[in-house]
Design an enzyme around this catalytic site. Structure first.
Site, PDB file in Angstrom:
ATOM      1  N   GLY A  13       0.775  -1.247   0.000  1.00 52.41           N
ATOM      2  CA  GLY A  13       0.000   0.000   0.000  1.00 52.41           C
ATOM      3  C   GLY A  13       0.797   1.283   0.000  1.00 52.41           C
ATOM      4  N   SER A  19       1.609   8.232   1.737  1.00 51.04           N
ATOM      5  CA  SER A  19       0.828   7.022   2.036  1.00 51.04           C
ATOM      6  C   SER A  19       0.914   6.674   3.523  1.00 51.04           C
ATOM      7  CB  SER A  19       1.358   5.828   1.239  1.00 51.04           C
ATOM      8  OG  SER A  19       1.152   6.015  -0.142  1.00 51.04           O
ATOM      9  N   ASP A  64      -0.370  -6.555  -7.823  1.00 49.55           N
ATOM     10  CA  ASP A  64      -1.761  -6.126  -7.932  1.00 49.55           C
ATOM     11  C   ASP A  64      -2.536  -7.178  -7.137  1.00 49.55           C
ATOM     12  OD1 ASP A  64      -4.432  -6.002  -8.666  1.00 49.55           O
ATOM     13  OD2 ASP A  64      -4.013  -5.447 -10.743  1.00 49.55           O
ATOM     14  N   ALA A  95     -11.926   1.810  -5.239  1.00 54.76           N
ATOM     15  CA  ALA A  95     -13.228   1.752  -5.909  1.00 54.76           C
ATOM     16  C   ALA A  95     -13.122   2.661  -7.126  1.00 54.76           C
ATOM     17  CB  ALA A  95     -14.331   2.225  -4.975  1.00 54.76           C
ATOM     18  N   TYR A 155     -18.901   8.221   0.302  1.00 55.41           N
ATOM     19  CA  TYR A 155     -18.042   7.057   0.573  1.00 55.41           C
ATOM     20  C   TYR A 155     -18.679   5.778   0.009  1.00 55.41           C
ATOM     21  CZ  TYR A 155     -14.187   4.671   2.946  1.00 55.41           C
ATOM     22  OH  TYR A 155     -13.053   3.952   3.224  1.00 55.41           O
ATOM     23  N   LYS A 162     -15.645  -1.453   3.581  1.00 56.38           N
ATOM     24  CA  LYS A 162     -14.947  -1.369   4.881  1.00 56.38           C
ATOM     25  C   LYS A 162     -15.721  -2.106   5.970  1.00 56.38           C
ATOM     26  CE  LYS A 162     -11.268   1.174   3.783  1.00 56.38           C
ATOM     27  NZ  LYS A 162      -9.950   0.525   3.609  1.00 56.38           N
ATOM     28  N   LYS A 192      -4.863  13.646   4.283  1.00 55.56           N
ATOM     29  CA  LYS A 192      -4.598  14.002   2.884  1.00 55.56           C
ATOM     30  C   LYS A 192      -3.574  13.065   2.268  1.00 55.56           C
ATOM     31  CE  LYS A 192      -5.589  18.851   2.179  1.00 55.56           C
ATOM     32  NZ  LYS A 192      -5.011  20.185   2.127  1.00 55.56           N
ATOM     33  N   THR A 193      -4.051  12.070   1.551  1.00 53.60           N
ATOM     34  CA  THR A 193      -3.190  11.149   0.813  1.00 53.60           C
ATOM     35  C   THR A 193      -3.761  11.053  -0.597  1.00 53.60           C
ATOM     36  OG1 THR A 193      -4.558   9.232   1.325  1.00 53.60           O
ATOM     37  CG2 THR A 193      -2.781   9.726   2.878  1.00 53.60           C
ATOM     38  N   LEU A 194      -3.111  10.244  -1.435  1.00 50.23           N
ATOM     39  CA  LEU A 194      -3.619  10.002  -2.788  1.00 50.23           C
ATOM     40  C   LEU A 194      -5.074   9.514  -2.737  1.00 50.23           C
ATOM     41  CD1 LEU A 194      -2.138  10.320  -5.452  1.00 50.23           C
ATOM     42  CD2 LEU A 194      -1.616   7.865  -5.382  1.00 50.23           C
ATOM     43  N   ALA A 195      -5.394   8.664  -1.760  1.00 47.09           N
ATOM     44  CA  ALA A 195      -6.744   8.090  -1.652  1.00 47.09           C
ATOM     45  C   ALA A 195      -7.783   9.131  -1.237  1.00 47.09           C
ATOM     46  CB  ALA A 195      -6.747   6.918  -0.675  1.00 47.09           C
TER      47      ALA A 195
HETATM   48  P1  NAD Z   1      -2.769   5.728  -0.702  1.00 46.59           P
HETATM   49  O1  NAD Z   1      -3.403   6.049  -1.999  1.00 46.59           O
HETATM   50  O2  NAD Z   1      -1.419   6.208  -0.439  1.00 46.59           O
HETATM   51  O3  NAD Z   1      -2.798   4.129  -0.462  1.00 46.59           O
HETATM   52  C1  NAD Z   1      -3.725   3.263  -1.094  1.00 46.59           C
HETATM   53  C2  NAD Z   1      -2.907   2.149  -1.713  1.00 46.59           C
HETATM   54  O4  NAD Z   1      -3.747   1.156  -2.301  1.00 46.59           O
HETATM   55  C3  NAD Z   1      -1.975   2.670  -2.843  1.00 46.59           C
HETATM   56  O5  NAD Z   1      -0.645   2.349  -2.542  1.00 46.59           O
HETATM   57  C4  NAD Z   1      -2.444   1.892  -4.056  1.00 46.59           C
HETATM   58  O6  NAD Z   1      -1.410   1.591  -4.954  1.00 46.59           O
HETATM   59  C5  NAD Z   1      -3.006   0.647  -3.389  1.00 46.59           C
HETATM   60  N1  NAD Z   1      -3.850  -0.145  -4.297  1.00 46.59           N
HETATM   61  C6  NAD Z   1      -4.984   0.228  -4.949  1.00 46.59           C
HETATM   62  N2  NAD Z   1      -5.405  -0.770  -5.757  1.00 46.59           N
HETATM   63  C7  NAD Z   1      -4.519  -1.804  -5.598  1.00 46.59           C
HETATM   64  C8  NAD Z   1      -4.396  -3.102  -6.167  1.00 46.59           C
HETATM   65  N3  NAD Z   1      -5.280  -3.566  -7.070  1.00 46.59           N
HETATM   66  N4  NAD Z   1      -3.365  -3.882  -5.778  1.00 46.59           N
HETATM   67  C9  NAD Z   1      -2.465  -3.439  -4.875  1.00 46.59           C
HETATM   68  N5  NAD Z   1      -2.530  -2.221  -4.288  1.00 46.59           N
HETATM   69  C10 NAD Z   1      -3.540  -1.412  -4.665  1.00 46.59           C
HETATM   70  O7  NAD Z   1      -3.794   6.265   0.403  1.00 46.59           O
HETATM   71  P2  NAD Z   1      -3.886   5.973   1.981  1.00 46.59           P
HETATM   72  O8  NAD Z   1      -4.788   7.045   2.498  1.00 46.59           O
HETATM   73  O9  NAD Z   1      -2.545   5.782   2.545  1.00 46.59           O
HETATM   74  O10 NAD Z   1      -4.716   4.609   2.014  1.00 46.59           O
HETATM   75  C11 NAD Z   1      -4.290   3.465   2.694  1.00 46.59           C
HETATM   76  C12 NAD Z   1      -5.437   2.789   3.432  1.00 46.59           C
HETATM   77  O11 NAD Z   1      -5.914   3.664   4.438  1.00 46.59           O
HETATM   78  C13 NAD Z   1      -6.650   2.449   2.555  1.00 46.59           C
HETATM   79  O12 NAD Z   1      -7.156   1.180   2.957  1.00 46.59           O
HETATM   80  C14 NAD Z   1      -7.628   3.526   2.922  1.00 46.59           C
HETATM   81  O13 NAD Z   1      -8.966   3.090   2.733  1.00 46.59           O
HETATM   82  C15 NAD Z   1      -7.318   3.703   4.387  1.00 46.59           C
HETATM   83  N6  NAD Z   1      -7.791   4.955   4.998  1.00 46.59           N
HETATM   84  C16 NAD Z   1      -7.450   6.162   4.466  1.00 46.59           C
HETATM   85  C17 NAD Z   1      -7.916   7.323   5.058  1.00 46.59           C
HETATM   86  C18 NAD Z   1      -7.609   8.687   4.477  1.00 46.59           C
HETATM   87  O14 NAD Z   1      -8.320   9.649   4.802  1.00 46.59           O
HETATM   88  N7  NAD Z   1      -6.580   8.835   3.672  1.00 46.59           N
HETATM   89  C19 NAD Z   1      -8.714   7.248   6.209  1.00 46.59           C
HETATM   90  C20 NAD Z   1      -9.024   5.985   6.737  1.00 46.59           C
HETATM   91  C21 NAD Z   1      -8.549   4.848   6.127  1.00 46.59           C
HETATM   92  C1  IMJ Z   2     -13.150   8.612  -0.087  1.00 43.85           C
HETATM   93  C2  IMJ Z   2     -14.315   8.847  -0.817  1.00 43.85           C
HETATM   94  C3  IMJ Z   2     -15.357   9.623  -0.325  1.00 43.85           C
HETATM   95  C4  IMJ Z   2     -15.256  10.187   0.941  1.00 43.85           C
HETATM   96  C5  IMJ Z   2     -14.095   9.960   1.672  1.00 43.85           C
HETATM   97  C6  IMJ Z   2     -13.037   9.178   1.164  1.00 43.85           C
HETATM   98  N1  IMJ Z   2     -13.708  10.384   2.920  1.00 43.85           N
HETATM   99  C7  IMJ Z   2     -12.476   9.901   3.229  1.00 43.85           C
HETATM  100  C8  IMJ Z   2     -12.009   9.159   2.141  1.00 43.85           C
HETATM  101  C9  IMJ Z   2     -14.530  11.238   3.775  1.00 43.85           C
HETATM  102  C10 IMJ Z   2     -11.757  10.130   4.502  1.00 43.85           C
HETATM  103  C11 IMJ Z   2     -10.668   8.447   2.033  1.00 43.85           C
HETATM  104  N2  IMJ Z   2     -10.802   7.026   2.448  1.00 43.85           N
HETATM  105  C12 IMJ Z   2     -11.093   6.762   3.837  1.00 43.85           C
HETATM  106  C13 IMJ Z   2     -10.677   5.957   1.569  1.00 43.85           C
HETATM  107  O1  IMJ Z   2     -10.781   4.818   2.017  1.00 43.85           O
HETATM  108  C14 IMJ Z   2     -10.465   6.155   0.136  1.00 43.85           C
HETATM  109  C15 IMJ Z   2     -10.535   5.140  -0.746  1.00 43.85           C
HETATM  110  C16 IMJ Z   2     -10.473   5.296  -2.169  1.00 43.85           C
HETATM  111  C17 IMJ Z   2     -10.131   6.488  -2.813  1.00 43.85           C
HETATM  112  C18 IMJ Z   2     -10.109   6.553  -4.203  1.00 43.85           C
HETATM  113  C19 IMJ Z   2      -9.813   7.820  -4.960  1.00 43.85           C
HETATM  114  C20 IMJ Z   2      -9.334   7.571  -6.363  1.00 43.85           C
HETATM  115  C21 IMJ Z   2     -10.036   6.420  -7.044  1.00 43.85           C
HETATM  116  N3  IMJ Z   2     -10.477   5.381  -6.309  1.00 43.85           N
HETATM  117  C22 IMJ Z   2     -10.461   5.377  -4.933  1.00 43.85           C
HETATM  118  N4  IMJ Z   2     -10.789   4.245  -4.288  1.00 43.85           N
HETATM  119  C23 IMJ Z   2     -10.792   4.181  -2.939  1.00 43.85           C
HETATM  120  O2  IMJ Z   2     -10.118   6.396  -8.289  1.00 43.85           O
END
Ligand code: NAD
Ligand code: IMJ
Length: 255
Positions: A13, A19, A64, A95, A155, A162, A192-195
């Site tokens: 991840g 990240s 992957d 997603a 979400y 989740k 604030k991350t890529l996700a």
């Molecule tokens: P991130 O984008 O840095 O990490 C998400 C990772 O998922 C990336 O490294 C991406 O390459 C990987 N990924 C996606 N599809 C994949 C696949 N098919 N195979 C392998 N890897 C794959 O963002 P992050 O915020 O560090 O997210 C990490 C975890 O934290 C996620 O499970 C996310 O749901 C969770 N999370 C994030 C937040 C937030 O606000 N950023 C809050 C709560 C939980």
């Molecule tokens: C993601 C979507 C909608 C609301 C959200 C989030 N909130 C938070 C997140 C309020 C905190 C981030 N989060 C917790 C995630 O698990 C994000 C997962 C994610 C993000 C993306 C963005 C780019 C894309 N697909 C994704 N799939 C999962 O194409």
């Protein structure tokens, strides 16, 4: 002596330096763990390799998580290099972006399947392959979000995924407990991350946490990595199947 001296951690991840998985890797490394990394796509290869090298790690493998063959290759390589494994970090979710807006009602069957496969089934698949390598006192950690328990706008299918992930943590904790391996999740507040990029209204969500959470601030990746370190270490030896919130207390509020 570090808390994790001599331990081996495999981390899924890391996409970039923001990240959550990267903060966790640094925390584990600081306490003496050796880390190995995987990356999801070729596009990420070089960045993840550079990050890995910066913490003295030379095991960086493509994976992957929707591909069984790639998962198998990762674990056979780790077995050849390390023989055993102590810590598994699952920090992966995906997603399609059209599913992360509007209504859950409009989720397509394919969009549902992709979100579940990448974000939930992958934890089962990785745990199954890790099991033969994991020692007594092993620790498996995944990342989740409050949107599993409460409705968070946009979400949508990720909230459903989740919820499935959190239930998966409990069942896997029961499956792995007899061999001394613990399985837990950290429910992180918004970071604030890529996700989190491009999510409409993310700025307002951060502001809401600052106003409403007991600690009146947002969390950082390092707030999460501290708890991950605890869960990876023997300090948490009696904890399994739990969802630990790292969210400045936001989730406890009723209004
Ligand atoms: P991130 O984008 O840095 O990490 C998400 C990772 O998922 C990336 O490294 C991406 O390459 C990987 N990924 C996606 N599809 C994949 C696949 N098919 N195979 C392998 N890897 C794959 O963002 P992050 O915020 O560090 O997210 C990490 C975890 O934290 C996620 O499970 C996310 O749901 C969770 N999370 C994030 C937040 C937030 O606000 N950023 C809050 C709560 C939980
Ligand atoms: C993601 C979507 C909608 C609301 C959200 C989030 N909130 C938070 C997140 C309020 C905190 C981030 N989060 C917790 C995630 O698990 C994000 C997962 C994610 C993000 C993306 C963005 C780019 C894309 N697909 C994704 N799939 C999962 O194409």
């Amino acid at each position: 002596m570090g808390l994790l001296e001599g331990k081996k951690a495999l981390i899924f991840g890391v996409a970039n330096e923001r990240s959550i998985a990267w903060a966790i890797a640094r925390a584990l490394k600081n306490e003496g763990a050796e880390c190995a990394f995987t990356y999801a796509t070729e596009r990420l290869k070089e960045r993840v390799e550079n990050l890995a090298h910066s913490v003295g790690s030379d095991i960086v493998l493509p994976c992957d998580v929707t591909k069984d063959e790639e998962i198998e290759t990762v674990f056979s390589t780790v077995k050849d290099r390390w023989q055993t494994l102590d810590v598994l970090i699952h920090s992966v979710a995906f997603a399609k972006k059209e599913e992360l807006k509007g209504k859950l009602l409009d989720t397509s069957r394919e969009g549902f399947q992709i979100a579940m496969d990448v974000s939930v089934y992958s934890l089962i698949a990785l745990t199954k392959e890790a099991a033969p390598l994991m020692q007594q006192d092993g620790s498996i950690i995944t990342l989740t979000y409050l949107g599993s328990q409460k409705v968070v706008p946009n979400y949508n299918v990720m909230g459903v995924a989740k919820a499935g992930l959190e239930a998966t943590v409990r069942y896997l904790a029961e499956d792995m407990g007899p061999q001394g391996v613990r399985v837990n999740a950290i429910s992180a507040g918004p970071v604030k991350t890529l996700a989190a990029m491009g999510i409409s209204g993310f700025g307002e969500i951060l502001k809401r946490v600052e106003e409403k959470a007991p600690l009146r601030r947002n969390i950082t990746q390092e707030d999460v990595s501290g708890v991950a370190l605890f869960l990876a270490s023997p300090l948490s030896r009696g904890v399994t199947g739990e969802i630990i919130y790292v969210d400045s207390g936001y989730n406890i509020m009723g209004l």
